[in-house]
Design a protein around this motif. Sequence first.
Motif, mmCIF file in Angstrom:
data_model
loop_
_atom_site.group_PDB
_atom_site.id
_atom_site.type_symbol
_atom_site.label_atom_id
_atom_site.label_comp_id
_atom_site.label_asym_id
_atom_site.label_seq_id
_atom_site.Cartn_x
_atom_site.Cartn_y
_atom_site.Cartn_z
ATOM 1 N N VAL A 50 0.844 -1.201 0.000
ATOM 2 C CA VAL A 50 0.000 0.000 0.000
ATOM 3 C C VAL A 50 0.877 1.248 0.000
ATOM 4 O O VAL A 50 0.638 2.207 -0.748
ATOM 5 C CB VAL A 50 -0.945 0.007 1.216
ATOM 6 N N GLY A 51 1.921 1.237 0.834
ATOM 7 C CA GLY A 51 2.833 2.372 0.874
ATOM 8 C C GLY A 51 3.593 2.557 -0.423
ATOM 9 O O GLY A 51 3.823 3.691 -0.867
ATOM 10 N N ALA A 52 3.961 1.463 -1.074
ATOM 11 C CA ALA A 52 4.699 1.551 -2.342
ATOM 12 C C ALA A 52 3.840 2.162 -3.439
ATOM 13 O O ALA A 52 4.321 2.974 -4.239
ATOM 14 C CB ALA A 52 5.186 0.162 -2.757
ATOM 15 N N VAL A 53 2.571 1.791 -3.492
ATOM 16 C CA VAL A 53 1.667 2.379 -4.486
ATOM 17 C C VAL A 53 1.509 3.872 -4.228
ATOM 18 O O VAL A 53 1.493 4.688 -5.167
ATOM 19 C CB VAL A 53 0.304 1.662 -4.480
ATOM 20 N N ALA A 54 1.389 4.249 -2.948
ATOM 21 C CA ALA A 54 1.279 5.673 -2.608
ATOM 22 C C ALA A 54 2.530 6.428 -3.049
ATOM 23 O O ALA A 54 2.442 7.540 -3.596
ATOM 24 C CB ALA A 54 1.060 5.840 -1.102
ATOM 25 N N LEU A 55 3.703 5.848 -2.834
ATOM 26 C CA LEU A 55 4.947 6.492 -3.260
ATOM 27 C C LEU A 55 5.003 6.633 -4.775
ATOM 28 O O LEU A 55 5.433 7.668 -5.302
ATOM 29 C CB LEU A 55 6.142 5.683 -2.757
ATOM 30 N N ALA A 56 4.567 5.602 -5.497
ATOM 31 C CA ALA A 56 4.566 5.676 -6.960
ATOM 32 C C ALA A 56 3.656 6.806 -7.441
ATOM 33 O O ALA A 56 3.999 7.545 -8.383
ATOM 34 C CB ALA A 56 4.107 4.341 -7.550
ATOM 35 N N MET A 57 2.503 6.958 -6.800
ATOM 36 C CA MET A 57 1.586 8.046 -7.156
ATOM 37 C C MET A 57 2.201 9.400 -6.815
ATOM 38 O O MET A 57 2.090 10.365 -7.584
ATOM 39 C CB MET A 57 0.255 7.865 -6.437
#
Length: 457
Positions: A50-57
């Motif tokens: 979840v955190g990785a997707v947020a960082l990508a965004m």
Amino acid sequence: MSQNPPRRFGLLTAVCLVTGNIIGGGVFLLPATVAPYGTVSIVALVVLTVGAVALAMLFGRLAARTPVTGGLYVYPREAFGDFAGFVSVWSYWTMTWTSNAALAVASVGYLQVLFPVPGGAGWQAVLALAALWLPALTNFAGLKYVAAAQVVSTVLKFLPLAVVAILGPFFVHAGNFGPFDATGQGVVPSVSAAAAILLYSYLGVESAAVSAGEVRDPGRNVIRAGVLGTVASAVVYVLGTVAVFGLVPHATLAGSAAPFSDALNAMFGGTAGGVVMAAAAVVSIVGALNGWILMSAQMPYAAAVDGLFPRVFTRVRRDVPWAGALIGVVLASVLILFNYLGGTGQVFRVLVLITSFTAAVPYLLSAAAQLHWLARGDREKVRGGRLALDVTVAGVSFAVSVWLIAGAGYAAVYQGTLFLAAGLLVHAWLSARVSSSTASSPAAGRPPVQGRVDARG
């Protein structure tokens, strides 16, 4: 030479860059590295996803406004000034060559499955160095070869991983999973500690943003590439890790040097499947090193153009900052030799934790930059989208970065801080030169934040 040379990375290449950099050595060795924490590691992986997707965004949103190579250095510098920019680029640069050393170390166990190499730290160091320098030669050959190698290696690595991720769950045995919290320290501390190690498996979510100066239509394609590459990697990671935990007995997994090979052997019996997986792992790791060696040169290039990194990093040949790539490979080689020949135990784990800390610093500063612009109401800085979404993405990214720094542990934070302290001497020297130049030329001012839109040449 044209001042605006063509951007070479389309959406597919950008997605492959992200996916290829994320899925490198991490997925092939990390199940064994986090096995001592127990199956709580799977929970940590889901939360971290979840955190990785947020960082990508987050990186996609930032790159849409400043579509230049070296973005994770540019964003903090624009928001907080030269020192923040330098801390970000120095920390990220340290992360890249430390990560490259860890990737090369991760290849050793799989290379030993393929070749009858004598045991001992000396031979292991030789294998790791060979895995590091082969993709370095691709970078020195030129950017078009880097892009081609990235696409090919990404395609080749997915098939065997998909076999374990998709078919593996049908072969698992519940008794293999072992205890939920194997350390007995409590779920929250164990999740945090496992996540700090697992962050290594998601390094690369920022790849499209760091290389935004090479991406066509970066306002749209950087965020697409980041999210698509991260989600595709996450699916393989979660399913593959669950399968490995259920296929290999816990005690065996904790001491495995090639966990995915062990998993494939458990599925089909014999050793042939393990050899195939070992070959895929080597291709994957070499492909990831191909992209990461380029990354280790690009952001320092952007900072060097702005006078915040040594000028040697501005040297470019065949569209690749070759001097930065060479320096990073040499430093990674020294680190490999130091850890193997110095008798350091758990080489991969030590390198991974240092890498996680040094990566979390520029992530934290980029999230803080976005929050800074949002708090100022500077909508052109965060153009497009809704305010609530921007705040949520930046807030989650900031919280995840702090959590990962805390979870890295005292030893990693200590060693990572020493790397940052060494960078202060470089910053003091460079800032003194800039101040001296400004004093001798009153018309001169602080160089603009430019990163690299036209980096070739």
